[in-house]
Design an enzyme around this catalytic site. Structure first.
Site: not given
Length: 712
Positions: A20-21, A23, A25-26, A42, A136
């Site tokens: 899915l993506g 970033g 961090m993971g 994740k 955030d």
């Protein structure tokens, strides 16, 4: 995005279906449970799994999400924060993020902004009700589902009654959507901080820009703390509510109950009528025209003023150079005339390529969509890359001109590029049938013409040595294989030794080696292979978890962790083994360094994902220096003794130069922008004569390391 060869088949019993993506961090995967339910999993990046502070942060995230439940959040299904690679599964919400929606379709109509605001107020109510502060809230953390928004990613949230956890010396968050107190007094952050972030997010949704956007993150942070927000393009009925959310004083902001009441008094019909009046008559919604100048301050006053921002414990201290050697206009500062009093200026590593000028390169695909560089190596005055949309490309180091490009219609990207002696080596995308078979391809470096291809499942990297190619073929009961670099013909094949062992091929100083491992209790056997016939010779056997970093003279350097501790602990010792005699010498590392290790210029450099770089003497094990660069997710460094510098590049393309002797930062460049193909890890800079080439976000950039300010 399809799974790649490096992605696992399953995590925690959940079958992975798609990416899915990814970033900083993971990686987030679409997965399916045994019952058929779809979830988003994740998985933390490997480099963070080695960081004790980050593991604690991830445990806090899991705990926070488990405490929160509601219609406008994605609840946690399962998690294992103590796994080798920590992971968390949440309900899958098939929807774009707010940032994706605005990027593709522009600002939301005012009536839709009102619906978004009401949903987010309810989501924050669910979060705050269990005494959690999100900290955030930003467009990338809001999913735009058809039945209302979902707030995701509690990675830096914290319980109101607990101390905040930050990486030492770093502030966690996204500056355009952070509150003034989050920037300057992070330990004093309360639920009111989320209200401020909500106001900034609603301005972005309504206008396509944040209320404090500026030419650089440093100016943005200054404006968050000191300047009034830009709200002129927000529809009037919403403007007053947003303005109250963005009060600098937390006590002046409305609470969620008051916000819900004010939003409930507005009608979508009134907002629709005001919508056209609040939008510009013509012109794009982005570009330099929307950046606001600082009001009532000179740039000199700005530099003086930002030095006092962020003096709270654990905050990012904004000094005149931010600890980065950069002036406020975000250009790299010139290198000092000397690295220290009385020391000579550095000598250039090599001459710049003839006709060299600074350049930056992004590729356009055949269908108009961007292609992206994924892996690159330099050889002489050329750079060879693989990537998404093409098998390989050659780029001239002087001009950035693409000399040739070999297109690819296959999904995924090629990888493991190596180049030498007129040939380019790469691996094609793996089969999607789970066999992990892939092509080993060699091209002519001058023309890009394919010389040969071999298909197999490979373990570890493949690389040139001498006039041959070394690979480890197979996933079980495999062999170490040497192939003729010109023809692909097999020169020799050496079976992996022992049952249950897996061998990784290694090339050090143009010679073939292998590391054959079982469990940490069984240890690792390191082999030197005869280049002519592949005959293996055992160098040494080491129990526990190990990592070979390279040769220093005739010594193979091996980092060792205790088997019971695992790689999340600090490195305890450095083992030096003479590859000719097998004589071993163990050096204790008093500094107990943490991070990815690279051998360069006779030093070991440990690079943490937080930006801390530590240099270790490989002959004594003593720490030479440790420097916090304040730049996250740096890749492996390269070093130049002649220039007296260490160079590192971040995942966003920021290039950092440190003094080789002291670790002091010399200069730092701006980032290279953003891209859908952006990597979550930094890559190693490449030398092309006297210039440096860096890769990030699918693009390449070349600069002169002795004059980085003229290269911007």
């Amino acid at each position: 995005m399809p799974l790649s060869a490096v992605d696992p088949d399953s995590v925690g019993g959940y079958q992975l279906l798609d990416r899915l993506g990814s970033g900083g961090m993971g990686v987030v995967y679409l997965a399916r449970s045994a019952s058929g339910r779809q979830v988003a999993v994740k998985v933390v990046h490997a480099q963070f799994a080695q960081n004790e502070e980050f593991r604690t942060r991830f445990r806090q995230e899991v705990a926070a999400v488990r405490r929160v439940s509601g219609a406008f959040t994605a609840s946690v299904v399962d998690a294992d924060p103590d796994a080798g690679l920590p992971w968390m599964a949440t309900l899958y919400v098939p929807a774009p993020t707010l940032s994706d929606r605005v990027d593709k379709q522009g600002p939301l109509p005012a009536a839709e902004v009102l619906r978004l605001a009401r949903g987010l107020v309810e989501a924050l109510g669910d979060i705050h009700r269990v005494d959690v502060v999100h900290r955030d809230l930003k467009p990338a953390n809001v999913l735009m589902a058809p039945d209302g928004p979902r707030v995701i990613d509690f990675g830096i949230s914290r319980a109101v009654d607990h101390e905040s956890l930050t990486f030492t010396g770093h502030i966690m968050g996204t500056p355009p959507f952070m509150s003034p107190e989050a920037l300057s007094r992070p330990r004093e952050v309360t639920t009111a901080s989320d209200i401020f972030s909500l106001g900034a997010l609603l301005v972005y949704a309504a206008t396509g820009h944040g209320p404090f956007d500026a030419e650089s993150p440093y100016l943005t942070m200054y404006q968050v703390v000191h300047e009034e927000p830009a709200l002129d393009r927000v529809a009037p009925p919403l403007r007053g509510i947003v303005e109250r959310c963005l009060d600098k004083d937390p006590s002046g902001r409305p609470d969620l109950g008051e916000l819900a009441r004010m939003l409930g008094e507005l009608s979508e019909e009134d907002l629709s009528a005001d919508d056209d009046a609040s939008r510009p008559v013509s012109g794009p919604s982005s570009g330099p025209g929307w950046l606001r100048p600082l009001r009532g301050r000179s740039s000199l006053a700005l530099v003086a003023a930002v030095t006092v921002v962020g003096l709270g414990a654990g905050a990012l201290v904004l000094t005149d150079d931010m600890g980065t050697g950069k002036p406020a206009d975000d250009r790299p500062s010139a290198m000092p005339s000397s690295a220290g009093a009385g020391r000579p200026s550095p000598v250039r590593e090599a001459a710049l390529p003839t006709g060299w000028r600074p350049w930056e390169l992004a590729l356009s695909g055949a269908n108009g969509e961007p292609d992206a560089f994924a892996d690159c190596r330099s050889d002489g005055l050329a750079v060879y890359c693989s990537g998404n949309g093409f098998h390989a490309a050659r780029i001239d180091a002087a001009s950035g001109h693409v000399d040739w490009r070999v297109p690819s219609s296959e999904p995924g990207s090629s990888g493991d590029v190596d180049a030498r002696a007129g040939r380019v080596l790469l691996r094609g995308p793996a089969d999607s049938d789970g066999s992990q078979r892939e092509d080993l391809i060699v091209l002519d470096a001058k023309t890009g013409k394919r010389l040969w291809t071999r298909r197999a499942a490979f373990t570890g990297r493949v690389a040139f040595f001498g006039r041959a190619v070394l690979s480890s073929d197979g996933l079980e009961d495999g062999s170490l294989v040497g192939r003729d670099a010109a023809t692909g013909a097999e020169l020799w094949s050496t079976p992996w030794p022992g049952d249950g062992l897996i061998c990784e091929s290694l090339v050090f100083d143009d010679a073939p080696y292998a590391a054959c491992s079982g469990t940490p209790q069984e240890g690792t056997t390191f082999l030197r292979l005869d280049p002519g016939n592949g005959t293996p010779e055992e160098i040494t056997h080491v129990k526990g978890l190990t990592h070979p970093v390279g040769l220093d003279g005739s010594d193979l350097l091996i980092l060792v962790w205790a088997a019971e501790d695992g790689p999340v602990e600090r490195v305890r010792s450095l083992l030096r083994v003479d590859v000719r005699t097998g004589v071993r010498r163990t050096l204790n590392l008093p500094a107990r360094p943490v991070g990815a290790a690279t051998l360069a210029e006779g030093r070991l450099f440990f690079v943490q994902d937080t930006g801390l770089v530590t240099a270790i003497d490989t002959t004594t094990g003593e720490q030479l220096w440790s420097e916090d660069t304040t730049v996250d997710l740096l890749g492996p460094p390269i070093a130049s003794g002649r220039e007296g510098a260490v160079y590192l590049s971040s995942y966003s393309g920021r290039l950092v130069a440190l003094d080789l002797r002291t670790g002091r930062k010399r200069w730092q460049t701006p980032a290279m922008g953003t891209s859908a193909f952006g990597s979550s890890e930094g890559t190693s800079p490449m030398r092309t004569g006297g210039s440096l080439v860096t890769m990030a976000n699918g693009s390449l950039r070349s600069l002169d390391p002795l004059h980085p300010n003229t290269s911007n």
